[in-house]
Design a protein around this motif. Structure first.
Motif, PDB file in Angstrom:
ATOM      1  N   ASP A   7      57.930  38.600  63.152  1.00  0.00           N
ATOM      2  CA  ASP A   7      57.773  39.883  63.824  1.00  0.00           C
ATOM      3  C   ASP A   7      58.671  39.934  65.058  1.00  0.00           C
ATOM      4  OD1 ASP A   7      55.702  40.619  62.037  1.00  0.00           O
ATOM      5  OD2 ASP A   7      54.225  39.553  63.275  1.00  0.00           O
ATOM      6  N   GLN A  57      58.026  46.518  56.135  1.00  0.00           N
ATOM      7  CA  GLN A  57      57.034  47.552  56.428  1.00  0.00           C
ATOM      8  C   GLN A  57      57.305  48.847  55.665  1.00  0.00           C
ATOM      9  OE1 GLN A  57      59.242  46.447  58.666  1.00  0.00           O
ATOM     10  NE2 GLN A  57      60.311  48.186  59.559  1.00  0.00           N
ATOM     11  N   PRO A  60      55.081  48.155  52.061  1.00  0.00           N
ATOM     12  CA  PRO A  60      54.041  47.179  52.418  1.00  0.00           C
ATOM     13  C   PRO A  60      53.323  46.573  51.217  1.00  0.00           C
ATOM     14  CG  PRO A  60      53.360  49.431  52.948  1.00  0.00           C
ATOM     15  CD  PRO A  60      54.801  49.499  52.589  1.00  0.00           C
ATOM     16  N   TRP A  63      53.573  42.787  50.556  1.00  0.00           N
ATOM     17  CA  TRP A  63      52.699  41.858  51.288  1.00  0.00           C
ATOM     18  C   TRP A  63      51.564  41.374  50.395  1.00  0.00           C
ATOM     19  CZ3 TRP A  63      52.957  39.911  56.315  1.00  0.00           C
ATOM     20  CH2 TRP A  63      51.800  39.327  56.820  1.00  0.00           C
ATOM     21  N   GLY A  83      60.379  42.048  59.978  1.00  0.00           N
ATOM     22  CA  GLY A  83      60.099  43.460  60.230  1.00  0.00           C
ATOM     23  C   GLY A  83      60.158  43.791  61.701  1.00  0.00           C
ATOM     24  N   SER A  86      55.195  47.119  62.800  1.00  0.00           N
ATOM     25  CA  SER A  86      53.999  46.792  62.031  1.00  0.00           C
ATOM     26  C   SER A  86      53.701  47.946  61.094  1.00  0.00           C
ATOM     27  CB  SER A  86      52.806  46.589  62.969  1.00  0.00           C
ATOM     28  OG  SER A  86      53.001  45.468  63.802  1.00  0.00           O
ATOM     29  N   PRO A  87      53.292  47.661  59.865  1.00  0.00           N
ATOM     30  CA  PRO A  87      52.926  48.756  58.975  1.00  0.00           C
ATOM     31  C   PRO A  87      51.698  49.481  59.501  1.00  0.00           C
ATOM     32  CG  PRO A  87      52.301  46.664  58.014  1.00  0.00           C
ATOM     33  CD  PRO A  87      53.092  46.350  59.250  1.00  0.00           C
ATOM     34  N   SER A 183      58.428  55.088  61.620  1.00  0.00           N
ATOM     35  CA  SER A 183      57.050  54.595  61.479  1.00  0.00           C
ATOM     36  C   SER A 183      56.101  55.711  61.044  1.00  0.00           C
ATOM     37  CB  SER A 183      56.568  53.977  62.797  1.00  0.00           C
ATOM     38  OG  SER A 183      56.387  54.980  63.785  1.00  0.00           O
TER      39      SER A 183
END
Length: 405
Positions: A7, A57, A60, A63, A83, A86-87, A183
């Motif tokens: 991150d 992200q 997602p 993941w 990434g 954050s998603p 985002s």
């Protein structure tokens, strides 16, 4: 470890670092790849491993696909995630705990930039190594100012002055114009967001309340944004790793029950704060600029503490120590950085923008020793002086240039 997620803010080197260790790189901010990988995330796992999911992200679902794959095969070195955001909550069905470990990557420390040769190991201090503290450095105040202004982002190193300024301005502008919209959020008043970010920069290394930051950002405004709006700004900027506050340390003990719980504010890189406020090498050395909030001092003092915080956080993560700060509610005791080991042992660091250290500079460290006793493994003052040594009272004095991993 089978899967590692890196991150961090854009530009810290996540992709470059992870790509050197991957056999397959899937760049998921590419719309075409988003469609194919999103349609069948499990199919992407058949490629040569290690597989890097860059800007994961955007898809997602990978993941959860990796989490399930790790359940079936826990062999090391299979998957990497990188990434710069954050998603959104709920985008993944599981945190990945026990399958995917998360590491924070930050801008480069002075040691990583190659401008210092440290003689004091932070990991050694964290382990309780009380060996002699020694070392001499040629770095002086003006060199630390340069380190603040010139940033720890790898891609900005060595650029000509004008190109550097343009790149840093573009980085700040892209936060509003691109990163936050990516985002999934529309910024209706980008000028207000930039003003809030500028006020946050002025609150660097302080525990100013978000109300104080909002008031500083909207001074003279007749149509101020609501607190909910600015709280959303804060959350969005945290989600893309632009804000990097230091949480408060919580501890037991009669005197320590009065600790403040608010964070100490930092941006991802002190160079961002300096650029947002229009501060130059000359203006910082001239002592211009006043921080937002009750703490006294200059912006240079705040930015130096932010540089120290960056240079401590990176090796502290490697030493498995959490970084916190301590401030009592009435402000009569404050310690800039508290490093907490997994076993509860702590180190305490004061930051001083000075070449010399006096008894007054260590009074809070002595107070903490009285409160926690042997739980305090070591304590130090990090300053701008020429040499590292240990005082007769046992407190170390370490120029920032001499503190390394």
């Amino acid at each position: 470890m089978a899967a590692i997620a890196i991150d961090g803010a854009k530009g810290v080197g996540k992709t470059a670092t992870a790509s050197e260790r991957a056999k397959t790189v899937l760049t998921l901010d590419d719309p075409a790849l988003q469609s194919t990988v999103g349609a069948d995330p499990a199919a992407s796992l058949t490629r040569n491993r290690p597989i890097l999911f860059d800007e994961w992200q955007h898809v997602p679902q990978v993941w959860d696909a990796v989490r399930r794959a790790v359940d079936n095969d826990r062999a090391g070195g299979q998957f990497l995630f990188a990434g710069s955001a954050s998603p959104s909550p709920g985008a993944t069905s599981h945190s990945g705990a026990g399958r995917i470990i998360r590491l924070r990557m930050r801008p480069m420390t002075l040691q990583e930039r190659g401008i210092t040769v440290p003689s004091v190991s932070l990991s050694g201090l964290t382990a309780g190594d009380r060996r002699e503290i020694t070392g001499i450095t040629d770095l002086r105040l003006k060199d630390y100012v340069d380190a603040i202004i010139l940033s720890g982002f790898p891609g900005l190193q060595g650029l000509p002055a004008r190109a550097f300024r343009v790149q840093l301005d573009s980085y700040i502008r892209n936060i509003v114009d691109r990163d936050i919209p990516e985002s999934g959020t529309t910024v209706r008043r980008p000028d207000v967001l930039i003003d809030w970010l500028r006020a946050y920069a002025a609150a660097t290394s302080t525990t100013s309340s978000y109300t104080q930051i909002l008031n500083a950002a909207t001074a003279g405004f007749t149509d101020k944004p609501s607190r909910n709006t600015t709280a959303a700004y804060r959350d969005l900027l945290s989600q893309i790793w632009v804000l990097d506050p230091v949480p408060a340390w919580t501890a037991s003990g009669s005197e320590l029950k009065r600790l403040q719980s608010g964070p100490k504010h930092h941006l991802a890189d002190p160079a961002l704060a300096a650029r947002l406020l229009g501060m130059t090498r000359e203006s910082l050395l001239d002592g211009k600029g006043t921080p937002v909030g009750p703490q006294a001092g200059t912006l240079l003092g705040s930015f130096f503490e932010s540089l120290v915080t960056l240079c401590v956080r990176v090796p502290a993560q490697a030493a498995e120590a959490e970084v916190r700060h301590l401030r009592t509610r009435n402000g009569d005791h404050e310690i800039d950085l508290i490093l907490v080991r997994p076993d509860g042992g702590i180190l305490a660091f004061e930051v001083k923008l000075a070449a010399t250290v006096t008894d007054s500079d260590v009074r809070h460290l002595h107070w903490l020793r009285e409160q926690v006793g042997d739980r305090l493994i070591d304590s130090a003052v990090i300053n701008t002086g020429p040499g590292a040594y240990r005082r007769s009272d046992g407190i170390a004095v370490i120029p920032l240039a001499l503190l390394g991993a």
